[in-house]
Design a protein around this motif. Structure first.
Motif, PDB file in Angstrom:
ATOM      1  N   TYR A 125       5.385  -6.321  -2.419  1.00  0.00           N
ATOM      2  CA  TYR A 125       5.886  -4.965  -1.680  1.00  0.00           C
ATOM      3  C   TYR A 125       4.461  -4.388  -1.151  1.00  0.00           C
ATOM      4  CZ  TYR A 125      10.492  -5.193  -3.459  1.00  0.00           C
ATOM      5  OH  TYR A 125      11.699  -5.744  -3.645  1.00  0.00           O
ATOM      6  N   ILE A 126       3.350  -4.463  -1.803  1.00  0.00           N
ATOM      7  CA  ILE A 126       2.280  -3.385  -1.322  1.00  0.00           C
ATOM      8  C   ILE A 126       1.533  -4.390  -0.235  1.00  0.00           C
ATOM      9  CG2 ILE A 126      -0.169  -3.160  -2.037  1.00  0.00           C
ATOM     10  CD1 ILE A 126       0.452  -2.255  -4.734  1.00  0.00           C
ATOM     11  N   ASN A 127       1.685  -5.631  -0.223  1.00  0.00           N
ATOM     12  CA  ASN A 127       1.030  -6.352   0.825  1.00  0.00           C
ATOM     13  C   ASN A 127       1.953  -6.463   2.131  1.00  0.00           C
ATOM     14  OD1 ASN A 127      -1.498  -8.450   0.134  1.00  0.00           O
ATOM     15  ND2 ASN A 127      -0.514  -7.901  -1.517  1.00  0.00           N
ATOM     16  N   LEU A 128       3.432  -6.305   1.831  1.00  0.00           N
ATOM     17  CA  LEU A 128       4.142  -6.365   2.922  1.00  0.00           C
ATOM     18  C   LEU A 128       4.121  -4.709   3.621  1.00  0.00           C
ATOM     19  CD1 LEU A 128       6.770  -7.331   4.284  1.00  0.00           C
ATOM     20  CD2 LEU A 128       8.378  -6.257   2.497  1.00  0.00           C
ATOM     21  N   ALA A 163      -0.780 -13.327   4.243  1.00  0.00           N
ATOM     22  CA  ALA A 163      -0.103 -14.826   4.441  1.00  0.00           C
ATOM     23  C   ALA A 163      -0.170 -15.610   3.156  1.00  0.00           C
ATOM     24  CB  ALA A 163      -0.590 -15.614   5.413  1.00  0.00           C
ATOM     25  N   ALA A 164      -1.243 -15.468   2.332  1.00  0.00           N
ATOM     26  CA  ALA A 164      -1.559 -16.034   1.055  1.00  0.00           C
ATOM     27  C   ALA A 164      -0.450 -15.524   0.102  1.00  0.00           C
ATOM     28  CB  ALA A 164      -2.838 -16.052   0.739  1.00  0.00           C
ATOM     29  N   VAL A 165      -0.459 -14.221   0.090  1.00  0.00           N
ATOM     30  CA  VAL A 165       0.391 -13.583  -0.937  1.00  0.00           C
ATOM     31  C   VAL A 165       1.796 -13.754  -0.527  1.00  0.00           C
ATOM     32  CG1 VAL A 165       1.469 -11.173  -1.724  1.00  0.00           C
ATOM     33  CG2 VAL A 165      -1.269 -11.525  -1.290  1.00  0.00           C
ATOM     34  N   PHE A 166       2.261 -13.810   0.585  1.00  0.00           N
ATOM     35  CA  PHE A 166       3.882 -14.091   1.053  1.00  0.00           C
ATOM     36  C   PHE A 166       3.993 -15.617   0.550  1.00  0.00           C
ATOM     37  CE2 PHE A 166       3.251 -10.752   4.440  1.00  0.00           C
ATOM     38  CZ  PHE A 166       3.229  -9.661   3.513  1.00  0.00           C
ATOM     39  N   SER A 167       3.030 -16.544   0.537  1.00  0.00           N
ATOM     40  CA  SER A 167       3.318 -17.679   0.366  1.00  0.00           C
ATOM     41  C   SER A 167       3.823 -18.178  -1.131  1.00  0.00           C
ATOM     42  CB  SER A 167       2.268 -18.657   0.854  1.00  0.00           C
ATOM     43  OG  SER A 167       1.146 -18.431   0.109  1.00  0.00           O
ATOM     44  N   TRP A 183       7.788   6.572  -3.542  1.00  0.00           N
ATOM     45  CA  TRP A 183       7.588   6.005  -2.378  1.00  0.00           C
ATOM     46  C   TRP A 183       6.228   6.391  -1.816  1.00  0.00           C
ATOM     47  CZ3 TRP A 183       9.606   2.437   0.344  1.00  0.00           C
ATOM     48  CH2 TRP A 183      11.115   1.827   0.066  1.00  0.00           C
ATOM     49  N   CYS A 184       5.623   7.733  -2.247  1.00  0.00           N
ATOM     50  CA  CYS A 184       4.204   7.918  -1.926  1.00  0.00           C
ATOM     51  C   CYS A 184       3.398   6.888  -2.594  1.00  0.00           C
ATOM     52  CB  CYS A 184       3.993   9.356  -2.395  1.00  0.00           C
ATOM     53  SG  CYS A 184       4.770  10.867  -1.149  1.00  0.00           S
ATOM     54  N   ALA A 185       3.417   6.786  -3.638  1.00  0.00           N
ATOM     55  CA  ALA A 185       2.706   5.924  -4.388  1.00  0.00           C
ATOM     56  C   ALA A 185       2.570   4.496  -3.841  1.00  0.00           C
ATOM     57  CB  ALA A 185       3.025   5.528  -6.056  1.00  0.00           C
ATOM     58  N   LEU A 186       3.845   3.711  -3.424  1.00  0.00           N
ATOM     59  CA  LEU A 186       3.925   2.594  -2.716  1.00  0.00           C
ATOM     60  C   LEU A 186       3.144   2.599  -1.343  1.00  0.00           C
ATOM     61  CD1 LEU A 186       4.927  -0.188  -2.912  1.00  0.00           C
ATOM     62  CD2 LEU A 186       7.004   0.553  -1.881  1.00  0.00           C
ATOM     63  N   LEU A 187       3.553   3.790  -0.829  1.00  0.00           N
ATOM     64  CA  LEU A 187       2.910   3.882   0.661  1.00  0.00           C
ATOM     65  C   LEU A 187       1.309   4.248   0.584  1.00  0.00           C
ATOM     66  CD1 LEU A 187       5.358   6.268   2.443  1.00  0.00           C
ATOM     67  CD2 LEU A 187       4.935   3.785   2.937  1.00  0.00           C
ATOM     68  N   TYR A 188       0.839   4.586  -0.224  1.00  0.00           N
ATOM     69  CA  TYR A 188      -0.746   4.738  -0.649  1.00  0.00           C
ATOM     70  C   TYR A 188      -1.175   3.568  -0.944  1.00  0.00           C
ATOM     71  CZ  TYR A 188      -5.280   6.158  -2.418  1.00  0.00           C
ATOM     72  OH  TYR A 188      -6.470   6.311  -2.794  1.00  0.00           O
ATOM     73  N   ALA A 189      -0.655   2.887  -1.945  1.00  0.00           N
ATOM     74  CA  ALA A 189      -1.090   1.609  -2.251  1.00  0.00           C
ATOM     75  C   ALA A 189      -1.167   0.432  -1.311  1.00  0.00           C
ATOM     76  CB  ALA A 189      -0.538   0.981  -3.513  1.00  0.00           C
ATOM     77  N   GLY A 190       0.007   0.386  -0.374  1.00  0.00           N
ATOM     78  CA  GLY A 190       0.176  -0.489   0.683  1.00  0.00           C
ATOM     79  C   GLY A 190      -0.588  -0.203   2.082  1.00  0.00           C
TER      80      GLY A 190
END
Length: 397
Positions: free
Chosen positions: A98-101, A279-283, A308-315
């Motif tokens: 999710y973070i990489n997405l 791409a490596a993470v998604f694979s 959501w704030c935590a996820l947006l910050y990390a991503g």
């Protein structure tokens, strides 16, 4: 784009896959800024011009160095929040996906799309030809910024991909075998390894005051870790040496990554390195997570505003903005200078744990954080004084 003469079938396939125009930038000549570097220079300043403008630019990049490490320090706080606070906490691999997405979407929207539009406008305005902006740029100490062959480019991309893979796997796995405090302590030794890798691979000279500042920041980190271990009452077992070895492998990987980011400055765009990482993470992340972690993928539906704030910050914040800007700082100041400030991450993590997660910080940890901040502040003061007395070297030879 044809394959190199005498290349094997596997090398030709790798070249055609990795060396596509989308991953390459126009080769930079000496004294030429990339679009990303030109965008992030302070308005009205000219790097390497001498006088106050040169000092202003130098201080700006030092500030960016500190800020990016501080952002990385708050990342484990956000990750821990997402693994403990939501109604349906996210397991590690699913969280990584999710973070990489989020980071990939943010990078494409905020960086790649505007750059493509700007490049198209420049080409139409000039009637074709190169769209690169020319300006003096401070040269990295000893780093070769020539034009590598296609075979060298393939090797460089593979080195980046492997180092990112080892770093990602090691950072997640090490904490399962030993204390997270000990893992962080191992990571604070990265300036030593970065300096050695840089000297061996690209002949990058170590920064001034490397050893005294490194000794002070590591001493401060040891104090922080000692205080954390005392409160955590960690019992040493046979698993700890294995965890420390994994952490050391991840530390070596991040050192190689820092050096190769600087090494590929002349031809590989910053965004391309991040897309390789995503791409490596998604694979592998979705399939491995479904196999070993189970659970529902719809946990985001129950997220609160803070989640959501935590996820947006990390991503978007860390894996997007901080990772992108980190490469600009490395390519501006050098890998060794960038890694020298890595102990700030430990300080920021301690502060974030106290302010956001409500964890107690003892006087021992506070003392260690003060020592780290003192070492970093001294380096900035001494290095800025050097830059004020003598203008930075301009890569115009």
């Amino acid at each position: 784009m044809g394959a190199s003469p005498g290349a094997t079938a596997n090398e030709r396939f790798t070249e055609s896959t990795l060396m596509s125009p989308a991953l390459e930038r126009e080769p930079l000549q000496r004294g030429q800024l990339s679009d990303e570097e030109a965008i992030r220079l302070p308005t009205g300043s000219c790097a390497g011009a001498g006088g106050s403008d040169s000092l202003l630019v130098h201080v700006w990049w030092m500030f960016c160095n500190v800020a990016i490490h501080a952002m990385w320090g708050f990342y484990p706080v956000a990750a821990r929040w997402l693994q403990t606070r939501p109604e349906d906490p996210l397991p590690p691999l699913r969280l990584t996906f999710y973070i990489n997405l989020v980071a990939c979407v943010a990078l494409a929207t905020c960086v790649s799309a505007p750059q493509a539009a700007l490049r198209g406008l420049r080409i139409r305005h000039r009637g074709g030809g190169s769209s690169a902006a020319h300006a003096p740029v401070i040269g990295l100490r000893g780093v070769d910024q020539g034009h590598p062959t296609r075979r060298q480019k393939v090797i460089d991309v593979l080195v980046l991909a492997v180092s990112l893979g080892v770093l990602g796997a090691g950072a997640v796995s090490a904490s399962r075998f030993t204390s997270a405090y000990l893992v962080q302590l191992v990571f604070t030794t990265s300036p030593l390894w970065t300096s050695l890798v840089g000297a061996a691979a690209v002949r990058e000279a170590p920064p001034p005051l490397l050893w005294p500042v490194f000794a002070v920041t590591v001493a401060g980190s040891v104090v922080v870790v000692a205080g954390g271990l005392r409160s955590a009452t960690h019992a040493v077992t046979w698993r700890d040496p294995l965890g420390l070895l994994i952490a050391l492998a991840a530390t070596l990987a991040i050192s190689v990554y820092f050096v190769w980011v600087a090494k590929t400055r002349a031809w590989l765009a910053e965004s391309a390195i991040l897309y390789i990482n995503y791409a490596a993470v998604f694979s592998f992340a979705p399939s491995v997570s479904a196999l070993f972690e189970g659970g529902e993928w719809g946990a985001l539906r129950d997220f609160t505003g803070r989640d959501w704030c935590a996820l947006l910050y990390a991503g978007a914040g860390v894996y997007g903005f901080a990772k992108f800007t980190q490469q600009l700082v490395i390519r501006r100041l050098g890998a060794s200078v960038y890694s020298l400030f890595i102990s700030i991450r430990l300080v920021a993590a301690i502060a974030g744990s106290s302010l956001i997660l409500g964890e107690t910080v003892g006087w021992v940890e506070a003392l260690g954080c003060a020592v780290v901040c003192a070492g970093v502040s001294y380096y900035i003061w001494a290095d800025t004084g050097t830059a004020e007395g003598q203008a930075p070297t301009v890569a115009s030879a």
